[in-house]
Design a protein around this motif. Structure first.
Motif, mmCIF file in Angstrom:
data_model
loop_
_atom_site.group_PDB
_atom_site.id
_atom_site.type_symbol
_atom_site.label_atom_id
_atom_site.label_comp_id
_atom_site.label_asym_id
_atom_site.label_seq_id
_atom_site.Cartn_x
_atom_site.Cartn_y
_atom_site.Cartn_z
ATOM 1 N N PRO A 1 16.935 12.791 16.484
ATOM 2 C CA PRO A 1 16.109 12.645 17.699
ATOM 3 C C PRO A 1 14.742 13.318 17.574
ATOM 4 C CG PRO A 1 17.967 14.119 18.104
ATOM 5 C CD PRO A 1 18.199 13.509 16.759
ATOM 6 N N LEU A 2 14.657 14.355 16.753
ATOM 7 C CA LEU A 2 13.366 15.025 16.563
ATOM 8 C C LEU A 2 12.411 14.131 15.783
ATOM 9 C CD1 LEU A 2 14.652 18.623 15.720
ATOM 10 C CD2 LEU A 2 13.554 17.880 17.846
ATOM 11 N N ARG A 3 12.942 13.471 14.767
ATOM 12 C CA ARG A 3 12.121 12.525 13.994
ATOM 13 C C ARG A 3 11.653 11.372 14.875
ATOM 14 N NH1 ARG A 3 12.301 11.722 8.489
ATOM 15 N NH2 ARG A 3 12.891 13.598 7.365
ATOM 16 N N ALA A 4 12.604 10.841 15.665
ATOM 17 C CA ALA A 4 12.257 9.715 16.531
ATOM 18 C C ALA A 4 11.170 10.130 17.522
ATOM 19 C CB ALA A 4 13.499 9.229 17.273
ATOM 20 N N ALA A 5 11.313 11.322 18.096
ATOM 21 C CA ALA A 5 10.354 11.778 19.105
ATOM 22 C C ALA A 5 8.979 12.024 18.489
ATOM 23 C CB ALA A 5 10.869 13.059 19.766
ATOM 24 N N LEU A 6 8.945 12.638 17.324
ATOM 25 C CA LEU A 6 7.645 12.905 16.703
ATOM 26 C C LEU A 6 6.966 11.600 16.286
ATOM 27 C CD1 LEU A 6 5.442 14.765 15.754
ATOM 28 C CD2 LEU A 6 6.728 15.181 13.642
ATOM 29 N N GLY A 7 7.740 10.684 15.717
ATOM 30 C CA GLY A 7 7.174 9.385 15.345
ATOM 31 C C GLY A 7 6.597 8.677 16.555
ATOM 32 N N ARG A 8 7.346 8.669 17.636
ATOM 33 C CA ARG A 8 6.910 7.996 18.856
ATOM 34 C C ARG A 8 5.675 8.701 19.434
ATOM 35 N NH1 ARG A 8 8.322 3.299 18.972
ATOM 36 N NH2 ARG A 8 10.495 3.841 18.608
ATOM 37 N N ALA A 9 5.677 10.018 19.371
ATOM 38 C CA ALA A 9 4.544 10.782 19.917
ATOM 39 C C ALA A 9 3.263 10.480 19.140
ATOM 40 C CB ALA A 9 4.852 12.284 19.870
ATOM 41 N N LEU A 10 3.387 10.330 17.829
ATOM 42 C CA LEU A 10 2.208 10.008 17.014
ATOM 43 C C LEU A 10 1.692 8.613 17.352
ATOM 44 C CD1 LEU A 10 3.509 11.603 13.729
ATOM 45 C CD2 LEU A 10 1.348 12.221 14.820
ATOM 46 N N LEU A 11 2.607 7.671 17.541
ATOM 47 C CA LEU A 11 2.194 6.325 17.944
ATOM 48 C C LEU A 11 1.486 6.373 19.295
ATOM 49 C CD1 LEU A 11 5.372 4.251 16.955
ATOM 50 C CD2 LEU A 11 3.098 4.069 15.908
ATOM 51 N N GLN B 1 -2.946 3.034 17.349
ATOM 52 C CA GLN B 1 -4.281 2.663 17.822
ATOM 53 C C GLN B 1 -4.470 1.146 17.786
ATOM 54 O OE1 GLN B 1 -7.367 4.660 15.653
ATOM 55 N NE2 GLN B 1 -9.017 3.478 16.595
ATOM 56 N N PHE B 2 -3.949 0.516 16.741
ATOM 57 C CA PHE B 2 -4.154 -0.924 16.584
ATOM 58 C C PHE B 2 -2.883 -1.727 16.903
ATOM 59 C CE2 PHE B 2 -7.388 1.064 13.840
ATOM 60 C CZ PHE B 2 -8.521 0.549 14.472
ATOM 61 N N ALA B 3 -1.960 -1.110 17.637
ATOM 62 C CA ALA B 3 -0.776 -1.810 18.141
ATOM 63 C C ALA B 3 -0.066 -2.610 17.045
ATOM 64 C CB ALA B 3 -1.173 -2.738 19.301
ATOM 65 N N ALA B 4 0.140 -1.961 15.908
ATOM 66 C CA ALA B 4 0.751 -2.649 14.759
ATOM 67 C C ALA B 4 2.166 -3.126 15.089
ATOM 68 C CB ALA B 4 0.780 -1.703 13.558
ATOM 69 N N ARG B 5 2.457 -4.389 14.794
ATOM 70 C CA ARG B 5 3.760 -4.962 15.151
ATOM 71 C C ARG B 5 4.728 -4.877 13.971
ATOM 72 N NH1 ARG B 5 2.504 -9.930 15.511
ATOM 73 N NH2 ARG B 5 0.290 -9.672 15.164
ATOM 74 N N VAL B 6 4.955 -3.654 13.509
ATOM 75 C CA VAL B 6 5.896 -3.416 12.402
ATOM 76 C C VAL B 6 6.679 -2.130 12.672
ATOM 77 C CG1 VAL B 6 4.671 -4.639 10.558
ATOM 78 C CG2 VAL B 6 3.985 -2.303 11.150
ATOM 79 N N PRO B 7 7.942 -2.076 12.237
ATOM 80 C CA PRO B 7 8.771 -0.890 12.513
ATOM 81 C C PRO B 7 8.569 0.225 11.488
ATOM 82 C CG PRO B 7 10.114 -2.592 11.502
ATOM 83 C CD PRO B 7 8.719 -3.159 11.607
ATOM 84 N N LEU B 8 7.413 0.898 11.573
ATOM 85 C CA LEU B 8 7.123 1.953 10.584
ATOM 86 C C LEU B 8 7.964 3.195 10.808
ATOM 87 C CD1 LEU B 8 3.246 2.006 10.222
ATOM 88 C CD2 LEU B 8 4.931 1.354 8.498
ATOM 89 N N VAL B 9 8.012 3.654 12.063
ATOM 90 C CA VAL B 9 8.804 4.860 12.362
ATOM 91 C C VAL B 9 10.261 4.597 12.020
ATOM 92 C CG1 VAL B 9 9.681 6.325 14.232
ATOM 93 C CG2 VAL B 9 7.252 5.702 14.153
ATOM 94 N N GLU B 10 10.735 3.415 12.439
ATOM 95 C CA GLU B 10 12.154 3.093 12.240
ATOM 96 C C GLU B 10 12.499 2.992 10.751
ATOM 97 O OE1 GLU B 10 10.036 1.565 14.232
ATOM 98 O OE2 GLU B 10 10.834 1.854 16.257
ATOM 99 N N THR C 1 0.818 -1.218 0.000
ATOM 100 C CA THR C 1 0.000 0.000 0.000
ATOM 101 C C THR C 1 0.851 1.267 0.000
ATOM 102 O OG1 THR C 1 -0.139 -0.290 2.387
ATOM 103 C CG2 THR C 1 -2.040 -0.976 1.106
ATOM 104 N N GLY C 2 2.169 1.109 0.044
ATOM 105 C CA GLY C 2 3.024 2.295 -0.005
ATOM 106 C C GLY C 2 3.189 2.988 1.336
ATOM 107 N N LEU C 3 2.681 2.361 2.420
ATOM 108 C CA LEU C 3 2.798 2.985 3.739
ATOM 109 C C LEU C 3 4.176 2.769 4.357
ATOM 110 C CD1 LEU C 3 -0.651 1.994 5.345
ATOM 111 C CD2 LEU C 3 -0.060 4.035 4.042
ATOM 112 N N ALA C 4 4.890 1.748 3.879
ATOM 113 C CA ALA C 4 6.159 1.383 4.517
ATOM 114 C C ALA C 4 7.221 2.472 4.336
ATOM 115 C CB ALA C 4 6.660 0.061 3.957
ATOM 116 N N ARG C 5 7.206 3.125 3.175
ATOM 117 C CA ARG C 5 8.167 4.215 2.919
ATOM 118 C C ARG C 5 7.398 5.459 2.498
ATOM 119 N NH1 ARG C 5 10.312 -0.330 2.448
ATOM 120 N NH2 ARG C 5 12.526 -0.785 2.818
#
Lengths: 346, 393
Positions: free
Chosen positions: A190-200, A69-78, A39-43
């Motif tokens: 670190p800003l990217r990591a923090a924003l990604g984590r905050a959205l999760l 929200q759905f506790a997805a078990r994939v490294p999207l942010v990473e 679906t193109g969500l990975a990148r």
């Protein structure tokens, strides 16, 4: 992307992640990963010319909130926000498959005996999804290394949600791709990591309250659903407000990034991660209280989101860390500068 | 998805960006405020939209086109958007400027007249509101009707050419200065099967014969609140707002404006500004710097939520649910700011302190704080609205 397209993206993401909900395992979800690739969500935010979807951070916000929200078990942010971005910035071709990324300060890096690349020794600590990815983008000083995990020793660990946080031990591992990145990347990581984590986090908070609301309308005590009790209504309304605050803060920070870039959005990201972390604690407490004893067991799925709230609020900077940054900035601008800082208008 | 999966409605509209056009407006407002402050025209206050009655200041705003901004030009307004008005109001509140005189008229009376008023009523009141010369109060609460607004007992009986009004309204801010208010009254007997039926809104001239206004001093001793007693006050048919019997629906719509603005999180902002004037980076240890940062992170978040509501208003929506969420969060936060501020520095509150100084702002904020989570709907009532929005009731 228009708000209409963002809302379509959100619907698609909710459907993809919702379908993958499975409490029987905590392992990497290979089937879900296939879906996010297709679906193109990975990148999502990687430019199209680098093999990504060329989306904005606001698009990523819609997707990551749904993933949380759905506790997805994939490294999207990473994969998307960190590894693909970092490798692309360093001019290294982004490999396929799920990726992870980390910052390392203690590696020994020597030119490779064979010529190209480097021989690397040291330990990469608590790498998200380390055991599940084929490669890790490592930011070491102003250098980027593409470390293939096949050659690393894996010492498994997890966070509170049992998501992999593995130590990768490198013993004179030959890394073929080494490149310099602009120094701005060091600030941006670190800003990217923090924003990604905050959205999760904002997503997991939403998931927890959704479950508590549903539970309250179904659970009967005193001859009626507990949702009819004012005490329950009042406490869930507080939780609902926390969900709204976490979403508002993180989505707004994503917009700031789209407008001004990560470095310029550092105040917004700091505030958003701190506020989402604060919401996480409140929401986990309230939703467990509403669920009663069953929510406190492994038999109930509430844990999938609440353990993520507890894990993620401390990852990539807790409220203490980011509020300290905000406080320092406020003291720097002083009484006259506070309102201009809040409004983003000098 | 498993059967425990659930979704949640969005309680707050999506984020909005302020349009480019308001940047110049913001600069103009800031320049004006700086000028006023330099001239010593007023000192910043906490809770200024209740306590800062200053008709000169209100007229200065009007002269610059900053009142009645969303009122169409044919009624003396400026035909601008809700976001334009938002920028002006947030700048005024953040500065602690004296905005009480026009606050109610500009915030909710104008929009209500545009929505429900007759042509005659619009012509009569809107130009004066936009000129900063006509001031309004709110006539909702009564001695026996607070949160249970539908239980109001003020009653209007049909008489030749209009209505004869008897009853009492309380907590009416500024009634002793204001020209008029909208009174929510019973125009037909209470129907226990439909409590919301039989209510109407009447526009009451507060200087009319039969209206008695008595002060109700606040904790500070200051006179802002009033009791307004009607003794057979004649209200001509031309001063019925909207439709007889539609009062509940109209009031609910008015509350979307009353509850949704930045005054629901900024009442104690001038206190934080004054606090920063008292501390320097050296004086704050890491723990306190973090506490300060925590307040500002929450201010930033509330502002984005508040802006999202203004965006919904601009799009012509009535975001009642979102307003309830943000007002609950925002007014609790106004209290938290006081608690945090008093612990960040060791300056005790002083009700006789210099106006605009930290000690005085703290004293006023502490004594005004109980009102933050009561006015315009208690937080418990607001959470009831949120609970309904979540599908719990």
């Amino acid at each position: 992307m228009s708000s209409e397209m963002s809302s379509e993206l959100r619907e698609m993401a909710e459907s993809v992640f919702g379908d993958a909900w499975d409490s029987s395992t905590d392992a990497f979800d290979a089937k879900l990963w296939e879906s996010v690739e297709q679906t193109g969500l990975a990148r999502l935010t990687l430019p199209e010319e680098a093999g990504g979807s060329g989306g904005t951070m606001s698009d990523a916000a819609a997707v990551l909130i749904a993933a949380g929200q759905f506790a997805a078990r994939v490294p999207l942010v990473e994969t998307d926000l960190l590894a693909a971005w970092l490798l692309h910035a360093a001019g290294i071709e982004v490999p396929s498959g799920p990726l992870s990324a980390t910052v390392a300060g203690n590696l020994t890096i020597q030119p490779a005996a064979g010529g190209a690349g480097a021989d690397v020794s040291g330990t990469l600590r608590r790498v998200p999804w380390g055991r599940a990815v084929s490669a890790v983008a490592v930011l070491a000083g102003e250098q980027v290394l593409l470390v293939e995990t096949a050659g690393a020793g894996v010492e498994e660990g997890t966070n509170l949600a049992e998501e992999p946080r593995d130590d990768l031990v490198l013993n004179e591992l030959t890394v073929r791709h080494v490149a310099a990145v602009p120094s701005v990347a060091v600030v941006e990581f670190p800003l990217r990591a923090a924003l990604g984590r905050a959205l999760l986090l904002a997503g997991a908070a939403r998931g927890a309250v959704a479950m508590a609301v549903k539970y309250a309308t179904e659970r009967v005590q005193f001859g009626r659903p507990i949702a009819k009790l004012q005490a329950i209504q009042q406490t869930l309304a507080l939780a609902g407000a926390e969900v709204a605050a976490a979403a508002a803060a993180t989505e707004a920070a994503a917009r700031e990034v789209d407008k001004h870039g990560f470095a310029e959005a550092s105040f917004a990201i700091a505030a958003a991660k701190a506020r989402a972390g604060e919401a996480a604690g409140q929401v986990a407490r309230i939703t467990h209280q509403v669920h009663g004893a069953i929510g406190f067991t492994r038999e109930h799925d509430l844990r999938l989101v609440t353990t993520r709230l507890w894990a993620w609020r401390d990852e990539d900077g807790s409220e203490a860390y980011w509020n300290d940054r905000v406080g320092a900035r406020v003291l720097e601008v002083g009484a006259e500068g506070l309102w201009p800082l809040l409004t983003g208008t000098p | 998805m498993t059967d425990t999966m659930a979704t949640l409605p969005d309680l707050v509209p999506p984020p909005v960006e302020l349009p480019e056009r308001v940047a110049a407006l913001r600069s103009e407002v800031r320049a004006f405020l700086a000028e006023e402050r330099a001239a010593g025209a007023w000192r910043p206050r906490a809770d200024t939209w209740l306590s800062g009655w200053d008709e000169r200041f209100t007229k200065e705003l009007a002269r610059r086109g900053w009142l009645g901004m969303t009122i169409p030009t044919e009624y003396g307004g400026h035909g601008r958007g809700a976001l334009d008005r938002y920028v002006v109001t947030e700048e005024l509140l953040a500065a602690g400027a004296p905005v009480a005189a026009h606050w109610v008229a500009d915030r909710q009376i104008g929009p209500s007249l545009m929505r429900f008023g007759t042509e005659e009523q619009r012509q009569r009141f809107l130009p004066g509101i936009a000129a900063g010369e006509v001031y309004f109060g709110i006539g909702m609460s009564e001695p026996d009707s607070g949160s249970d607004l539908a239980s109001v007992r003020s009653k209007a009986d049909r008489v030749d050419g209009g209505w004869e009004l008897t009853g009492t309204k309380v907590w009416t801010s500024g009634a002793h200065h204001a020209h008029a208010f909208f009174a929510l009254v019973r125009t037909s007997p209470k129907d226990d099967t439909n409590r919301h039926a039989g209510l109407s809104q009447l526009i009451v001239d507060l200087k009319a014969p039969g209206v008695t206004i008595r002060p109700i001093p606040l904790l500070t001793g200051a006179h802002h609140f009033n009791e307004v007693v009607f003794d057979k006050v004649f209200i001509p048919d031309s001063m019925v707002l909207g439709e007889i019997g539609q009062g509940w629906h109209q009031v609910t719509s008015e509350l979307a404006f009353e509850r949704s603005g930045p005054e629901r999180y900024l009442s104690t902002f001038p206190l934080l500004v004054a606090l920063l004037g008292e501390v320097s980076a050296q004086e704050l240890d890491a723990g306190r710097r973090r506490d300060l940062g925590g307040l500002v992170s929450r201010y930033w978040t509330l502002r984005r939520m508040s802006l999202a509501i203004a965006g919904a208003l601009e799009a012509g929506k009535a975001p009642e649910l979102a307003a309830a969420v943000v007002k609950d969060l925002g007014t609790r936060f106004e209290n938290e700011v006081i608690d945090a501020a008093r612990l960040l520095v060791s300056i005790p509150p002083d009700p006789a302190g210099e106006q605009g100084g930290f000690a005085r702002l703290l004293a006023d904020a502490v004594l005004h704080a109980p009102g933050f989570t009561l006015r315009g709907g208690t937080n418990e009532i607001l959470r009831g609205i949120v609970a309904r929005g979540l599908g719990l009731r």
